[in-house]
Design an enzyme around this catalytic site. Structure first.
Site, PDB file in Angstrom:
ATOM      1  N   HIS A  11      -3.556  -4.900   3.555  1.00  0.00           N
ATOM      2  CA  HIS A  11      -2.537  -4.434   4.497  1.00  0.00           C
ATOM      3  C   HIS A  11      -2.979  -3.163   5.235  1.00  0.00           C
ATOM      4  O   HIS A  11      -3.879  -2.444   4.779  1.00  0.00           O
ATOM      5  CB  HIS A  11      -1.213  -4.165   3.772  1.00  0.00           C
ATOM      6  N   GLU A 122       0.552  -6.636  -5.181  1.00  0.00           N
ATOM      7  CA  GLU A 122      -0.303  -5.573  -5.682  1.00  0.00           C
ATOM      8  C   GLU A 122      -0.244  -5.453  -7.204  1.00  0.00           C
ATOM      9  O   GLU A 122       0.745  -5.860  -7.844  1.00  0.00           O
ATOM     10  CB  GLU A 122       0.117  -4.233  -5.051  1.00  0.00           C
TER      11      GLU A 122
END
Length: 213
Positions: A11, A122
């Site tokens: 990201h 994550e």
């Protein structure tokens, strides 16, 4: 088994990447860092990468975008693979101000299909940036993304006082690769996170993996 092409993307810059330590010290972490969103720089990074992938022809070859259900990855996926700013509600990938961010709506026109998958989120710390928003909220803010793979509305995986162990992360990463192997698509983009992608490449990559983009 026929090989697949995986395009792994981290990201763009998010608020917790640049302000996390300061906000924790002043006690504002939960309000600002919860399910960390992109900064203006992060949006610029996503949109610039989208232009590069389009000009190189890579974007047209991607048949599926798999994305972590955290806000910063959903925003990045929309910025990279979306069809540009658009107000037609019948073709919205992302609505205005999604993720508490002053960014205009993004079209799904000309984009590959998107699916959110919990397995590639994550590595779960006890930080609020790793605590995802509800599925129902994400469905409203990112109507062009398929959230059917997310089983629970609320985030029941993240724990405020227990970090995900290396063993747990390893099992989750393996399960994600198995999930990918069962997809029919042959060219898949994965929009995920630094910690998760490092674990994937370190434990399951090989010398033939191209990590440049």
């Amino acid at each position: 088994m026929e090989p697949k092409t995986l395009r792994l993307l981290r990201h763009g810059e998010a608020f917790h990447n640049v302000e996390g330590e300061i906000l924790l010290q002043i006690g504002s972490a939960w309000k600002v860092l919860f399910d960390g969103r992109l900064t203006s720089t992060g949006w610029q990074q996503a949109e610039q990468l989208g232009k590069e992938l389009e000009s190189s022809g890579v974007r047209d070859r991607v048949s599926l975008v798999v994305v972590s259900p955290l806000t910063r990855t959903l925003q990045t996926a929309a910025g990279v693979f979306g069809g540009g700013n658009h107000s037609d509600v019948s073709q919205l990938l992302m609505v205005d101000f999604a993720g508490r961010c002053p960014h205009p709506a993004i079209s799904s026109s000309g984009s590959p299909p998107f699916v959110a998958v919990e397995l590639c989120r994550e590595e779960m710390s006890v930080m609020p940036c790793d605590h995802r928003s509800s599925r129902s909220k994400n469905e409203l803010q990112f109507p062009g993304i398929d959230f059917s793979e997310i089983e629970q509305d609320q985030d029941e995986l993240w724990r405020p006082d227990v970090k995900e162990t290396e063993e747990e992360l390893g099992r989750r990463t393996r399960a994600f690769l198995e999930w990918l192997s069962n997809r029919k698509e042959k060219d898949i983009a994965v929009v995920s996170h630094g910690g998760f992608l490092v674990n994937l490449l370190t434990k399951f990559g090989d010398k033939n993996v191209n990590t440049t983009r």
